[in-house]
Design a protein around this motif. Sequence first.
Motif, PDB file in Angstrom:
ATOM      1  N   GLU A 127      50.053 148.384  24.392  1.00  0.00           N
ATOM      2  CA  GLU A 127      49.956 149.555  23.517  1.00  0.00           C
ATOM      3  C   GLU A 127      49.381 149.179  22.149  1.00  0.00           C
ATOM      4  OE1 GLU A 127      53.842 151.203  23.254  1.00  0.00           O
ATOM      5  OE2 GLU A 127      54.067 151.445  25.434  1.00  0.00           O
ATOM      6  N   HIS A 128      49.565 147.917  21.759  1.00  0.00           N
ATOM      7  CA  HIS A 128      49.064 147.432  20.467  1.00  0.00           C
ATOM      8  C   HIS A 128      47.738 146.673  20.617  1.00  0.00           C
ATOM      9  CE1 HIS A 128      52.994 148.284  18.557  1.00  0.00           C
ATOM     10  NE2 HIS A 128      53.500 147.881  19.709  1.00  0.00           N
ATOM     11  N   LYS A 129      47.212 146.615  21.839  1.00  0.00           N
ATOM     12  CA  LYS A 129      46.002 145.853  22.153  1.00  0.00           C
ATOM     13  C   LYS A 129      46.179 144.373  21.793  1.00  0.00           C
ATOM     14  CE  LYS A 129      42.927 149.829  21.768  1.00  0.00           C
ATOM     15  NZ  LYS A 129      41.727 150.417  21.135  1.00  0.00           N
ATOM     16  N   LEU A 130      47.394 143.883  22.054  1.00  0.00           N
ATOM     17  CA  LEU A 130      47.744 142.489  21.807  1.00  0.00           C
ATOM     18  C   LEU A 130      48.367 141.898  23.062  1.00  0.00           C
ATOM     19  CD1 LEU A 130      49.507 142.899  18.333  1.00  0.00           C
ATOM     20  CD2 LEU A 130      47.216 141.957  18.708  1.00  0.00           C
ATOM     21  N   ARG A 131      48.494 140.579  23.076  1.00  0.00           N
ATOM     22  CA  ARG A 131      49.245 139.907  24.130  1.00  0.00           C
ATOM     23  C   ARG A 131      49.651 138.533  23.622  1.00  0.00           C
ATOM     24  NH1 ARG A 131      44.156 138.280  27.502  1.00  0.00           N
ATOM     25  NH2 ARG A 131      44.176 136.038  27.155  1.00  0.00           N
ATOM     26  N   THR A 132      50.509 137.856  24.369  1.00  0.00           N
ATOM     27  CA  THR A 132      50.820 136.464  24.079  1.00  0.00           C
ATOM     28  C   THR A 132      49.720 135.598  24.701  1.00  0.00           C
ATOM     29  OG1 THR A 132      52.236 136.451  26.046  1.00  0.00           O
ATOM     30  CG2 THR A 132      53.299 136.819  23.917  1.00  0.00           C
ATOM     31  N   PRO A 133      49.469 134.383  24.178  1.00  0.00           N
ATOM     32  CA  PRO A 133      48.407 133.541  24.763  1.00  0.00           C
ATOM     33  C   PRO A 133      48.638 133.285  26.258  1.00  0.00           C
ATOM     34  CG  PRO A 133      49.047 132.707  22.618  1.00  0.00           C
ATOM     35  CD  PRO A 133      50.038 133.780  22.961  1.00  0.00           C
ATOM     36  N   LYS A 218      67.071 134.379  22.830  1.00  0.00           N
ATOM     37  CA  LYS A 218      65.996 135.069  22.109  1.00  0.00           C
ATOM     38  C   LYS A 218      64.827 134.112  21.955  1.00  0.00           C
ATOM     39  CE  LYS A 218      66.590 136.190  17.674  1.00  0.00           C
ATOM     40  NZ  LYS A 218      67.133 136.909  16.499  1.00  0.00           N
ATOM     41  N   ALA A 219      63.614 134.652  22.072  1.00  0.00           N
ATOM     42  CA  ALA A 219      62.409 133.830  21.926  1.00  0.00           C
ATOM     43  C   ALA A 219      61.368 134.597  21.123  1.00  0.00           C
ATOM     44  CB  ALA A 219      61.841 133.457  23.292  1.00  0.00           C
ATOM     45  N   THR A 220      60.684 133.881  20.249  1.00  0.00           N
ATOM     46  CA  THR A 220      59.556 134.445  19.512  1.00  0.00           C
ATOM     47  C   THR A 220      58.290 133.735  19.962  1.00  0.00           C
ATOM     48  OG1 THR A 220      60.928 134.966  17.594  1.00  0.00           O
ATOM     49  CG2 THR A 220      58.551 134.840  17.234  1.00  0.00           C
ATOM     50  N   LEU A 221      57.262 134.520  20.292  1.00  0.00           N
ATOM     51  CA  LEU A 221      56.004 133.968  20.793  1.00  0.00           C
ATOM     52  C   LEU A 221      54.840 134.445  19.933  1.00  0.00           C
ATOM     53  CD1 LEU A 221      57.794 135.107  23.531  1.00  0.00           C
ATOM     54  CD2 LEU A 221      56.253 133.444  24.532  1.00  0.00           C
ATOM     55  N   ARG A 222      53.786 133.645  19.928  1.00  0.00           N
ATOM     56  CA  ARG A 222      52.569 134.004  19.192  1.00  0.00           C
ATOM     57  C   ARG A 222      51.894 135.212  19.827  1.00  0.00           C
ATOM     58  NH1 ARG A 222      48.289 130.802  19.367  1.00  0.00           N
ATOM     59  NH2 ARG A 222      48.945 129.556  21.155  1.00  0.00           N
ATOM     60  N   LEU A 223      51.155 135.935  19.027  1.00  0.00           N
ATOM     61  CA  LEU A 223      50.330 137.037  19.516  1.00  0.00           C
ATOM     62  C   LEU A 223      48.859 136.735  19.276  1.00  0.00           C
ATOM     63  CD1 LEU A 223      52.278 140.197  18.269  1.00  0.00           C
ATOM     64  CD2 LEU A 223      52.169 139.295  20.598  1.00  0.00           C
ATOM     65  N   ILE A 224      48.025 137.240  20.162  1.00  0.00           N
ATOM     66  CA  ILE A 224      46.578 137.189  19.980  1.00  0.00           C
ATOM     67  C   ILE A 224      46.015 138.557  20.362  1.00  0.00           C
ATOM     68  CG2 ILE A 224      46.372 134.696  20.400  1.00  0.00           C
ATOM     69  CD1 ILE A 224      45.430 135.351  23.246  1.00  0.00           C
ATOM     70  N   PRO A 225      44.846 138.913  19.842  1.00  0.00           N
ATOM     71  CA  PRO A 225      44.240 140.186  20.260  1.00  0.00           C
ATOM     72  C   PRO A 225      43.833 140.126  21.727  1.00  0.00           C
ATOM     73  CG  PRO A 225      43.189 139.305  18.270  1.00  0.00           C
ATOM     74  CD  PRO A 225      44.035 138.215  18.831  1.00  0.00           C
ATOM     75  N   GLU A 226      43.979 141.252  22.404  1.00  0.00           N
ATOM     76  CA  GLU A 226      43.498 141.333  23.777  1.00  0.00           C
ATOM     77  C   GLU A 226      41.973 141.353  23.756  1.00  0.00           C
ATOM     78  OE1 GLU A 226      44.971 143.602  27.771  1.00  0.00           O
ATOM     79  OE2 GLU A 226      44.775 144.802  25.958  1.00  0.00           O
ATOM     80  N   ALA A 227      41.352 140.555  24.601  1.00  0.00           N
ATOM     81  CA  ALA A 227      39.892 140.465  24.620  1.00  0.00           C
ATOM     82  C   ALA A 227      39.271 141.816  24.971  1.00  0.00           C
ATOM     83  CB  ALA A 227      39.442 139.404  25.612  1.00  0.00           C
ATOM     84  N   LEU A 228      38.133 142.104  24.357  1.00  0.00           N
ATOM     85  CA  LEU A 228      37.472 143.388  24.591  1.00  0.00           C
ATOM     86  C   LEU A 228      36.771 143.444  25.941  1.00  0.00           C
ATOM     87  CD1 LEU A 228      35.894 144.096  21.079  1.00  0.00           C
ATOM     88  CD2 LEU A 228      37.899 145.176  22.103  1.00  0.00           C
ATOM     89  N   HIS A 229      36.250 142.299  26.386  1.00  0.00           N
ATOM     90  CA  HIS A 229      35.455 142.299  27.619  1.00  0.00           C
ATOM     91  C   HIS A 229      35.925 141.182  28.547  1.00  0.00           C
ATOM     92  CE1 HIS A 229      32.614 145.253  26.030  1.00  0.00           C
ATOM     93  NE2 HIS A 229      32.736 144.614  24.876  1.00  0.00           N
ATOM     94  N   LYS A 230      35.936 141.496  29.835  1.00  0.00           N
ATOM     95  CA  LYS A 230      36.397 140.547  30.843  1.00  0.00           C
ATOM     96  C   LYS A 230      35.449 140.555  32.030  1.00  0.00           C
ATOM     97  CE  LYS A 230      41.213 141.407  29.563  1.00  0.00           C
ATOM     98  NZ  LYS A 230      42.573 141.768  30.036  1.00  0.00           N
ATOM     99  N   GLY A 231      35.438 139.456  32.744  1.00  0.00           N
ATOM    100  CA  GLY A 231      34.625 139.360  33.951  1.00  0.00           C
ATOM    101  C   GLY A 231      35.195 138.305  34.870  1.00  0.00           C
ATOM    102  N   SER A 232      34.632 138.193  36.054  1.00  0.00           N
ATOM    103  CA  SER A 232      35.146 137.215  37.011  1.00  0.00           C
ATOM    104  C   SER A 232      34.052 136.788  37.972  1.00  0.00           C
ATOM    105  CB  SER A 232      36.327 137.795  37.792  1.00  0.00           C
ATOM    106  OG  SER A 232      35.933 138.939  38.523  1.00  0.00           O
ATOM    107  N   THR A 233      34.283 135.657  38.591  1.00  0.00           N
ATOM    108  CA  THR A 233      33.379 135.177  39.627  1.00  0.00           C
ATOM    109  C   THR A 233      34.180 134.388  40.653  1.00  0.00           C
ATOM    110  OG1 THR A 233      31.311 133.984  40.078  1.00  0.00           O
ATOM    111  CG2 THR A 233      32.775 133.003  38.443  1.00  0.00           C
ATOM    112  N   SER A 234      33.703 134.382  41.887  1.00  0.00           N
ATOM    113  CA  SER A 234      34.348 133.645  42.976  1.00  0.00           C
ATOM    114  C   SER A 234      33.311 132.764  43.658  1.00  0.00           C
ATOM    115  CB  SER A 234      34.952 134.611  44.001  1.00  0.00           C
ATOM    116  OG  SER A 234      35.986 135.375  43.430  1.00  0.00           O
TER     117      SER A 234
END
Length: 526
Positions: A127-133, A218-234
Amino acid sequence: MQLLNKSTLSEQLVSVLGASEVKTDQESCVLYSQDVYAKDKPCAIVIKPSCAKKLAQAVSIITQAGYSVVARGGGMSYTGGYVPKEQHSVVVDMSALNKVLEVNTKDMYVTVESGCSWEKLYTTLKEHKLRTPFWGTLSGRFATVGGSLSQNGIFWGSAQHGFAVDSVLSLDVILSDGTTLTTGSAAKKGTQPFARHFGPDLTGLFCNDSATFGIKTKATLRLIPEALHKGSTSISFMEFEHQAELMSEVARQGLASECFGFDPFLQGQRMQRESLGKDIKSLFGVMKAAGGVGKALKAGSKIALAGRDFIESECWSVHFLVEDWTEQGVELKLNKINQLAKDLQGKVVENTIPKVMSANPFGPVNNMVGPKGERWVPIHALVPHSKVQEAYLATEAVFNKHAALIEQYNIGIGYLLATVSSTVFVIEPVFFWPDELNELHKHALEPAHLKRLPGFTANPAASNAMAVIRADLISKYAESGYIHMQLGKSYQFKQVLDAENYQLLTDIKKRFDPNNRLNPGCLGFD
């Protein structure tokens, strides 16, 4: 130390926690005392606290009564980490301590209760466009933050950001006498938990400890911005060596956020497990994640056309997810990976697997059994890139040694491969064998999926054979110098650690837990 009567202890715990948070029935004690693989002595009592302060009181009462205390997270591990060694034990089900306490978008950290699942944390941060690493294990629908920090874990974010424990800044930990210790910058009175290092790293001391030094609340973790673009390959390969070299090179160059691979057998098992209904749900997930009508239709049609035969049955396969701030950045990384693969005789195939997994990161845990209801357990080794081929050959040598047992008891063996940050390669043999499922399987699997499984009757001979192979492989990894996550009560630790190091840990254990009441048996503390 004289043991208190069980009924008296139960009454004392009820007086602190309330009757709804204390269980003594046989069914609960059996269920909460087993993991995906191991089942030993059922505990005497199960508690499910919803308040950290009351849990601290309960821990003090339990240890003074002479009982051991074993913390349990989501229950998805398989190395005996929370399987009690003593019958006079109390299992702490941490799942009610599950709140997201603070999302600090200015100082870029999040604080959660340790029973919070990775799925809940991920959904909240989205919801905040964030995530933990590091943002969760594949079993993150159930697996908890605290459990992953106690056992250590990998998957989402690991190829770029490392292990679960690499994202933590601060912890609140209950010691065996009920004292609560705070680590990191928050250990300084009136200071926020914004930094891990303030003097010696006490946070690290309580990570990877299987909750034998203390119980994390209780645990506190770092936050980073969620990446704007994603892709994948197999990519598919005809042999292990070239696939492993590609994975190592991608890790060295830091090109992927996730990197995982399968051998032909495990790949086939995954395909057998799924149903048409699951395919349709996965397809909708991919289309939703693609964003925009045009992109959604394109992503959905490519997967539908590829079907399930996009990788030849005899091939190994490896899958990469990449992230960047621009579409061009994603494209550059994917092109680089594909070129490296081509140089190593790899073949780019339809990227159905990473697309589906990325769109549905925390699915059901039905993969904890085989496609026909076989029992399942992995064993892993963490090795440097220069030792990958050696580790694979050492593993195969153990399987060749036990070829007769493997054939006699119809034990299936596959490989899951992964990388962690730029330095670690994970080689994880995965075993399937015919035996009846335990109570935890029946509790965790989706009811409809469980109903479809043919299943097996009790087959102790097959499980005994599996135990022999497992023990031999663990010994081989120990003598070869490989290391592990999820030490629990399975992997060798005391036997292989330098004596000076283990003595220091023993002294610390005696200071925190002088009577060895916190999860005895883990890390060799018997």
